[in-house]
Write a protein that holds these residues in place. Structure first.
Motif, PDB file in Angstrom:
ATOM      1  N   ASP A  96     -10.602   3.712  -4.019  1.00 40.73           N
ATOM      2  CA  ASP A  96     -10.950   3.934  -5.426  1.00 40.73           C
ATOM      3  C   ASP A  96     -10.481   5.298  -5.931  1.00 40.73           C
ATOM      4  N   THR A  97      -9.828   6.078  -5.063  1.00 39.45           N
ATOM      5  CA  THR A  97      -9.275   7.363  -5.500  1.00 39.45           C
ATOM      6  C   THR A  97      -7.796   7.253  -5.875  1.00 39.45           C
ATOM      7  N   PHE A  98      -7.193   6.093  -5.652  1.00 43.53           N
ATOM      8  CA  PHE A  98      -5.772   5.923  -5.962  1.00 43.53           C
ATOM      9  C   PHE A  98      -5.572   5.703  -7.460  1.00 43.53           C
ATOM     10  N   ALA A  99      -4.490   6.217  -7.978  1.00 43.13           N
ATOM     11  CA  ALA A  99      -4.185   6.055  -9.403  1.00 43.13           C
ATOM     12  C   ALA A  99      -3.931   4.582  -9.718  1.00 43.13           C
ATOM     13  N   PRO A 100      -4.491   4.083 -10.827  1.00 42.88           N
ATOM     14  CA  PRO A 100      -4.246   2.689 -11.220  1.00 42.88           C
ATOM     15  C   PRO A 100      -2.749   2.401 -11.333  1.00 42.88           C
ATOM     16  N   GLY A 101      -2.335   1.309 -10.710  1.00 41.79           N
ATOM     17  CA  GLY A 101      -0.937   0.915 -10.771  1.00 41.79           C
ATOM     18  C   GLY A 101      -0.035   1.620  -9.782  1.00 41.79           C
ATOM     19  N   GLU A 105      -2.426   1.996  -4.555  1.00 42.27           N
ATOM     20  CA  GLU A 105      -3.427   1.023  -4.991  1.00 42.27           C
ATOM     21  C   GLU A 105      -2.954  -0.395  -4.705  1.00 42.27           C
ATOM     22  N   GLU A 106      -1.695  -0.659  -4.960  1.00 43.72           N
ATOM     23  CA  GLU A 106      -1.141  -1.995  -4.707  1.00 43.72           C
ATOM     24  C   GLU A 106      -1.224  -2.337  -3.220  1.00 43.72           C
ATOM     25  N   LEU A 107      -0.883  -1.362  -2.364  1.00 40.28           N
ATOM     26  CA  LEU A 107      -0.943  -1.603  -0.925  1.00 40.28           C
ATOM     27  C   LEU A 107      -2.375  -1.842  -0.465  1.00 40.28           C
ATOM     28  N   ALA A 108      -3.319  -1.084  -1.016  1.00 38.30           N
ATOM     29  CA  ALA A 108      -4.724  -1.256  -0.632  1.00 38.30           C
ATOM     30  C   ALA A 108      -5.211  -2.657  -0.952  1.00 38.30           C
ATOM     31  N   GLY A 113      -6.739  -8.073   0.869  1.00 39.72           N
ATOM     32  CA  GLY A 113      -6.624  -9.527   0.883  1.00 39.72           C
ATOM     33  C   GLY A 113      -6.317 -10.054   2.267  1.00 39.72           C
ATOM     34  N   HIS A 114      -5.447  -9.355   2.985  1.00 40.13           N
ATOM     35  CA  HIS A 114      -5.099  -9.769   4.350  1.00 40.13           C
ATOM     36  C   HIS A 114      -6.329  -9.733   5.260  1.00 40.13           C
TER      37      HIS A 114
END
Length: 206
Positions: A96-101, A105-108, A113-114
């Motif tokens: 939740d500390t990663f910048a949106p987009g 964030e995409e990798l997280a 999901g995995h």
């Protein structure tokens, strides 16, 4: 909660690890502390205020967190009297500390999901009526609460009750669910990590 030598979390760590230091970690809630053992290994000590939450998380570590090996903390020890758990610490940054987009964030979300798919496949249960009946009972409880709060008129209440009856006889696949599966409980480092298993439950997946 300020950790002292009389703190149940520190006492449990001393018993199992020997001398430990408390490492400042402002991201952790007050009931959780990060500890560093003499050999440099880091641990998390967590004391539950509610026995049910403690029992739920303890059950999760014994029953199904093993399906998330490499993605979840390991249970080092426990103290049933004080509702305290000692866990290995996961390394990484909270998602939740990663910048949106951002790529992070995409990798997280991809890794989340995995890991979730891995958990669902490992704990999947065949179709049956037990889950539907359990969900219907919970749904009826929510309906009753809404009625007591005067949030529903008679038509809305009757409609929801009809759906509860249908749900109660439904047959569906089910699996263990984390119930608080969101970025604040994910860590992204050399591997993807998940923590906070006190809310686990069984739910439908299909």
């Amino acid at each position: 909660m300020i950790a002292t030598s009389r703190d149940p979390r520190i006492q449990l760590a001393h018993l199992l690890l020997g001398t430990v230091d408390v490492a400042a970690d402002p991201a952790l809630p007050p009931r959780v502390v990060r500890l560093v053992a003499g050999d440099g290994r880091q641990f998390i000590a967590k004391q539950h205020a509610e026995r049910d939450r403690y029992a739920g998380e303890l059950h999760a570590y014994g029953a199904w967190v093993t399906h998330l090996t490499g993605h979840a903390p390991g249970l080092v020890g426990r103290d049933d009297a004080t509702h305290t758990l000692l866990l290995t610490a996961l390394a990484g940054d909270r998602a939740d500390t990663f910048a949106p987009g951002s790529p992070e964030e995409e990798l997280a979300h991809h890794e989340a999901g995995h890991a979730l798919g891995k958990l669902h496949r490992a704990t999947a249960m065949p179709q049956g009526g037990a889950v539907g009946a359990s969900l219907a009972e919970r749904f009826q409880g929510w309906i009753d609460r809404a009625v007591r709060a005067d949030l529903l008129d008679a038509a809305e209440e009757n409609l929801l009750k009809r759906h509860a009856v249908i749900l109660g006889t439904s047959h569906m696949d089910s699996a263990i669910c984390h119930l608080d599966y969101q970025p604040r409980n994910w860590l992204l480092g050399d591997t993807f990590g998940i923590y906070d298993f006190e809310h686990r439950d069984c739910c439908m997946i299909g």
